[in-house]
Design a protein around this motif. Structure first.
Motif, short mmCIF file in Angstrom:
data_model
loop_
_atom_site.label_atom_id
_atom_site.label_comp_id
_atom_site.label_asym_id
_atom_site.label_seq_id
_atom_site.Cartn_x
_atom_site.Cartn_y
_atom_site.Cartn_z
N PHE A 70 2.27 8.53 7.48
CA PHE A 70 3.07 8.34 5.45
C PHE A 70 3.82 9.14 5.81
O PHE A 70 5.31 8.29 5.04
N LYS A 71 3.80 9.98 4.97
CA LYS A 71 4.61 11.51 4.76
C LYS A 71 5.82 11.46 5.71
O LYS A 71 6.53 11.46 5.01
N MET A 117 -8.50 5.61 -3.47
CA MET A 117 -8.41 4.09 -3.84
C MET A 117 -8.20 3.54 -3.18
O MET A 117 -7.96 1.67 -2.97
N LYS A 118 -8.65 4.02 -1.76
CA LYS A 118 -9.21 2.81 -0.36
C LYS A 118 -6.83 2.36 0.26
O LYS A 118 -7.44 1.33 0.54
N ILE A 119 -6.33 3.46 -0.20
CA ILE A 119 -5.06 3.10 -0.17
C ILE A 119 -4.76 2.97 1.56
O ILE A 119 -4.41 2.45 2.10
N PHE A 120 -5.13 4.28 1.40
CA PHE A 120 -4.98 4.59 3.30
C PHE A 120 -6.57 5.02 3.51
O PHE A 120 -7.45 5.66 2.69
N THR A 121 -7.17 5.08 4.47
CA THR A 121 -8.33 5.72 5.44
C THR A 121 -8.59 6.73 5.18
O THR A 121 -9.56 7.30 5.75
N GLY A 135 0.54 -1.24 -0.02
CA GLY A 135 0.01 -0.02 -0.46
C GLY A 135 0.67 1.31 0.12
O GLY A 135 0.60 2.02 -0.27
N GLU A 136 1.49 1.13 1.19
CA GLU A 136 2.94 2.07 0.86
C GLU A 136 3.58 2.65 -0.40
O GLU A 136 3.72 3.42 -1.29
N ILE A 137 4.01 1.06 -1.24
CA ILE A 137 4.43 1.27 -2.58
C ILE A 137 3.30 2.40 -4.07
O ILE A 137 3.52 3.18 -4.22
N ALA A 138 2.14 1.53 -3.43
CA ALA A 138 1.18 2.43 -4.38
C ALA A 138 0.49 3.61 -3.87
O ALA A 138 0.37 4.56 -5.20
N ALA A 139 0.94 3.85 -2.86
CA ALA A 139 0.72 5.47 -2.99
C ALA A 139 1.66 6.66 -2.94
O ALA A 139 1.74 7.51 -3.48
N LEU A 140 2.84 6.12 -3.06
CA LEU A 140 4.46 6.66 -3.64
C LEU A 140 4.06 6.75 -4.58
O LEU A 140 4.89 7.77 -4.94
N ALA A 141 4.17 5.71 -5.43
CA ALA A 141 3.78 6.01 -7.27
C ALA A 141 2.66 6.71 -7.52
O ALA A 141 2.92 7.68 -8.58
#
Length: 86
Positions: free
Chosen positions: A76-77, A64-68, A40-46
């Motif tokens: 994450f930041k 996208m419900k990567i984080f809620t 999920g963190e990789i998806a958000a970073l992308a």
């Protein structure tokens, strides 16, 4: 004495879209540099790579419900800053 020959086989494949392609590159970076990020963190970073670190990207990450929550994104930041990624 035996004659040994090796054959190099090149396999090409296409990734389905820009987001997946960037995720693949980030995954490789994480592996080579021993950076521990979840899928999920990789998806958000992308998404940050595509849209920049912005409110728009944060909205997409939540949609996208990567984080809620916004707090999860803030955490994450902070993690990315500590890892000197952003």
């Amino acid at each position: 004495m035996s004659n040994v020959s090796s054959i190099f086989v090149e396999q090409k494949f296409l990734l389905p879209n820009k987001h997946v392609s960037i995720m693949f590159q980030i995954t490789n970076y994480c592996f080579v540099n021993s950076v521990d990020l979840s899928k999920g963190e990789i998806a958000a970073l992308a998404l940050y790579y595509i849209h920049g670190v912005s409110e728009e990207a944060d909205d997409i990450i939540i949609d996208m419900k990567i984080f809620t929550s916004r707090q999860s994104i803030k955490n994450f930041k902070t993690k990315l800053h500590k890892l000197n990624i952003i």
